[in-house]
Design an enzyme around this catalytic site. Sequence first.
Site, mmCIF file in Angstrom:
data_model
loop_
_atom_site.group_PDB
_atom_site.id
_atom_site.type_symbol
_atom_site.label_atom_id
_atom_site.label_comp_id
_atom_site.label_asym_id
_atom_site.label_seq_id
_atom_site.Cartn_x
_atom_site.Cartn_y
_atom_site.Cartn_z
ATOM 1 C CB SER A 1 -88.953 58.097 4.368
ATOM 2 O OG SER A 1 -87.835 58.610 5.102
ATOM 3 C CG ASP B 1 -91.645 62.157 10.912
ATOM 4 O OD1 ASP B 1 -90.520 61.997 11.249
ATOM 5 O OD2 ASP B 1 -91.798 61.798 9.737
ATOM 6 C CG HIS C 1 -90.203 58.739 9.395
ATOM 7 N ND1 HIS C 1 -90.324 59.980 8.799
ATOM 8 C CD2 HIS C 1 -89.582 57.868 8.804
ATOM 9 C CE1 HIS C 1 -89.412 59.804 7.633
ATOM 10 N NE2 HIS C 1 -89.115 58.561 7.688
#
Length: 259
Positions: free
Chosen positions: A82, A207, A235
Amino acid sequence: MKNLYRYSCGEGKLDFVMLHGWGMNSNAWRYIINRFGSHFRLHLFDLPGYGFSQSEESFTLPEISETVLKKAPPQAIWLGWSMGGCIASEIALRYPERVLALITVCSSPCFVSQHQWPRISWQVLSCFEQKLEDHLQNTLEQFLLLQTLGTLNSQRDTTSLKSFLFSRPLPKKEVLKAGLKILRYTDMRDSLNAISVPFLRIYGKLDALVPCKIAELLDEAWPHTESVIMHQSAHVPFISHTDDFLEVILYFYQKYFSH
């Protein structure tokens, strides 16, 4: 920053740096470090201001990258999840001699929606920023829920994420706001086309934060890179589908480094 936290472990010969995402700490990797440790020498960082790397300061993307790099091995495979993907990418662009390969997990070169580019709207990030003012812990918990949304074991994985997050000091409000600023304003879509080292991008089909349709767009824009979509994941594929995630990483490693 003098108190940057790094935990190193593993018996492998190749150094492997892992960078966590916004709001979290390096405890996020707890499920995979034992399995990775037989293949790599792992270096897990709490990013500046997060977890055991507590700080009152806020940091820009270049400042975070330089701070981490000072405590990193001379050369390594760099993996970023991320927001950590932005940091690993920044290091690969600015210090290519330090990066053997780049892996981004559920990350994007541009996190905020642009013309014909799928992403979080800037209003969503603004909403998180406003909530941080009065409800820091609740805001982080809401963010954790988004990370597992739609998966088979969403509740179990959210519980794991919470235990990882709250096992260490929480980041200060200013640190979190600075992180949101990185997500809002970073755009590496053009610059990352210049990456010359092996580059793997991993996505979760479910996600809610990083749409997997980004994979196809970047396959076309960056034909020298590789992508994998994990179809049952959201995620946090390294938590929800640990074995599959490890298999993807090892396949990439063996392709480029097992000779």
